[in-house]
Design a protein around this motif. Structure first.
Motif, PDB file in Angstrom:
ATOM      1  N   UNK A 227      18.953 100.214  72.006  1.00 43.57           N
ATOM      2  CA  UNK A 227      18.951 100.890  70.588  1.00 43.57           C
ATOM      3  C   UNK A 227      18.549  99.289  70.451  1.00 43.57           C
ATOM      4  N   UNK A 228      17.844  99.112  69.182  1.00 41.82           N
ATOM      5  CA  UNK A 228      17.227  98.231  68.078  1.00 41.82           C
ATOM      6  C   UNK A 228      17.367  99.700  66.861  1.00 41.82           C
ATOM      7  N   UNK A 229      18.301  98.724  66.033  1.00 41.55           N
ATOM      8  CA  UNK A 229      18.221  98.980  65.031  1.00 41.55           C
ATOM      9  C   UNK A 229      18.686  97.544  64.178  1.00 41.55           C
ATOM     10  N   UNK A 230      17.277  98.139  62.662  1.00 43.59           N
ATOM     11  CA  UNK A 230      17.070  97.135  61.778  1.00 43.59           C
ATOM     12  C   UNK A 230      17.007  98.136  59.960  1.00 43.59           C
ATOM     13  N   UNK A 231      17.654  98.280  59.578  1.00 41.79           N
ATOM     14  CA  UNK A 231      17.202  99.483  58.591  1.00 41.79           C
ATOM     15  C   UNK A 231      16.701  98.332  57.241  1.00 41.79           C
TER      16      UNK A 231
END
Length: 433
Positions: free
Chosen positions: A12-16
C-alpha cells in the motif's frame, strides 16, 4: 504511521495529503501472497455460508465449500442448525456427496459409519453389533464420536456466517454497519423469505478481490454496462421516469462497504416499470403502500426504490437489486475464483411479481445476463494485465480528500472510498496490526 494518515507497506501507498492511494499488483498476481492471505485474512474472517431458507425444515441440508473447507450446513431432526466439516471421523471421506437434500443420517461410503443429522455417530457399520469399538462412541457423553462442528457459526437477518479462527470475536461486532444493511433487506416483507430453487455457479479467471471491487464500483457502470443502460432508456420511453444515475457509496467498518443507487431497473419491492403492464403496476402500488405504511415515508421509499450492493469483507457480496442475490466467492488460486449465486424472495410474493423477479435475475444478474458477462470480461482482462506487464501499482484515489476517514464515511456513488476502506483493512491484517 496511523492508517488514517500517511502510510506505506509492502502492498500500500497511502498519502491523503498528496491524493495518493495505490495497491501493489502482487496482491492480485502472486501465488505466495495468496497463500499468505488465506492464513492471515480468509481463515480469520466471518464469511457468508448460506441462508436459513435453504434449510427451512428439519432434515434439510446443503453441502458447501467455504474457502477450501468442505462443510455440511443442515437443520437436524430437532430443528437445530448445524455446520460440520464434511469428513468422517474414522478415516476422512466425505459423509455426504449430494449438494442438497433431506437426510436423517449421513453415511460414510468407505466403512459405513453412520451419523445422525445432529452429527452424533449412530453406527460403525460393523457386522457384529459394532464390535471392536468402545461403547462410548455411540453415546452422548464423554468419548462420544460426532462430526466435527465449526465452532464459530452465527446468523444475522437469516444469513449464516462461519469463521475458522478459534479465537474469532462475535459476528455482530465484525459486521458493524453491514449488519444494519442486512437488517434493512429483511424489512421488505413481514412474511419471511424463501429460497428460490437453483444456484448459479461459474468460474472467473481472476483474483477474488477483483469481483469484490467490481461489485460496489459505481465508476464502471457508464462504460462497462453501456448496453444495459441504453436498454433501460429504451424501456422507459413514454414514461415520466428519469433514468439518470446518482446515489451514494458508504463504508461500514472493518473493510465492509456498499453503494445505494436509484437505477430504474425495477424491483419486485416495489418499483414498477411500464413494460410490466397494468397488473404488475397495481400489485406493486399495493406493495409499496404496505411497506411505506409500515416503515414510514423515508425508510419505506429507500427500501422500495434503492438498489444496493454490499461487500462484506473479505469475500462475500450481497446484491439487493432486482432481487436479493448472495454471491459467495470461493478463491481457488491467486488468479481463479468460483462464484456461487443464489436468491431469496418473500414467501407471500404474488406469482406475477415472482415471475418478474425471475426474469430480472436471468436478464441482468445471471451468468448470461446484461451485467455478468461484461464484468467477467473486465476482471479477466485486468488479471491478464497484472500477469503480463511490469506495471506495479493500481490506483484507487478517485474522490480522495485529505481529511477523509475511509472506514465510516459516505461519498458520491462513483468515488472509490469504499475500496480504500477495503484495502486498508486488508493491509492491516496482512501486516498483523
Amino acid at each position: 504511521m496511523s492508517r488514517i494518515g500517511q502510510h506505506q507497506s509492502r502492498f500500500l501507498q497511502y498519502d491523503p495529503q498528496n491524493h495518493i492511494f495505490r495497491v501493489h499488483r502482487d496482491a492480485y498476481a502472486s501465488p505466495e501472497v495468496f497463500a499468505e492471505e488465506k492464513q492471515k485474512i480468509l481463515y480469520k474472517s466471518w464469511i457468508v455460508l448460506g441462508h436459513e431458507t435453504e434449510i427451512a425444515k428439519p432434515g434439510d441440508f446443503v453441502t458447501r465449500r467455504v474457502i477450501d473447507r468442505e462443510l455440511i450446513f443442515n437443520r437436524d431432526s430437532a430443528g437445530n442448525v448445524n455446520v460440520f466439516f464434511n469428513s468422517c471421523m474414522h478415516r476422512g471421506p466425505a459423509v455426504c456427496k449430494h449438494k442438497e437434500g433431506k437426510a436423517s443420517v449421513f453415511v460414510c461410503p468407505y466403512h459405513g459409519w453412520v451419523y445422525k443429522n445432529d452429527g452424533y455417530l449412530a453406527s460403525t457399520g460393523s457386522t457384529k453389533a459394532d464390535a471392536g469399538y468402545p461403547a462410548a462412541y455411540l453415546q452422548r457423553g464423554e468419548g462420544a464420536v460426532r462430526l466435527q462442528r465449526i465452532k464459530n457459526a452465527a446468523q444475522r437477518a437469516g444469513f449464516y456466517f462461519v469463521n475458522f479462527d478459534e479465537n474469532a470475536g462475535p459476528l455482530d461486532d465484525y459486521l458493524q454497519g453491514a449488519g444494519a444493511r442486512l437488517d434493512r433487506m429483511a424489512l421488505q416483507t413481514t412474511a419471511g423469505f424463501e429460497m428460490i430453487a437453483g444456484v448459479h455457479e461459474y468460474d472467473i479467471s481472476a483474483n477474488y478481490k477483483l469481483l469484490c471491487e467490481n461489485s460496489y464500483d459505481g465508476y464502471h457502470l457508464m462504460q462497462t454496462h453501456a448496453t444495459y443502460l441504453d436498454y433501460v432508456k429504451e424501456i422507459l420511453k413514454g414514461s415520466n421516469l428519469d433514468p439518470k444515475l446518482g446515489g451514494t457509496v458508504m463504508t461500514l467498518g472493518n473493510g465492509h462497504g456498499a453503494f445505494e443507487i436509484p437505477v430504474l431497473s425495477g424491483r419486485p419491492v416495489a418499483q414498477w416499470l411500464p413494460h410490466w403492464g397494468e397488473e404488475a403496476r397495481l400489485l406493486l402500488e399495493a406493495k409499496r403502500n404496505e411497506v411505506i405504511g409500515r416503515l414510514g415515508e423515508e425508510l419505506g421509499a429507500n427500501v422500495c426504490d434503492m438498489n444496493s450492493n454490499m461487500v462484506i469483507f473479505p469475500n462475500s457480496v450481497i446484491n439487493d437489486q432486482q432481487t436479493i442475490l448472495a454471491r459467495t466467492i470461493i478463491p481457488l488460486s491467486h488468479n481463479r475464483m468460483r462464484v456461487r449465486a443464489w436468491t431469496i424472495a418473500p414467501k407471500d410474493e404474488h406469482p406475477k411479481l415472482r415471475e418478474i423477479r425471475m426474469e430480472n435475475i436471468l436478464s441482468f444478474l445471471g451468468p448470461g445476463g446484461f451485467a455478468t458477462p461484461d464484468d467477467v470480461s473486465m476482471l479477466e482482462w485486468a488479471q491478464t494485465g497484472y500477469e503480463t506487464t511490469n506495471v506495479a501499482w493500481n490506483d484507487f484515489s478517485k474522490g480522495m480528500t485529505p481529511d477523509e476517514t475511509p472506514q465510516n464515511s459516505t461519498a458520491v456513488y462513483d468515488d472509490e472510498m469504499q475500496m480504500r476502506a477495503y484495502w486498508l483493512q486488508w493491509d492491516k491484517m496482512m501486516s498483523g496490526d
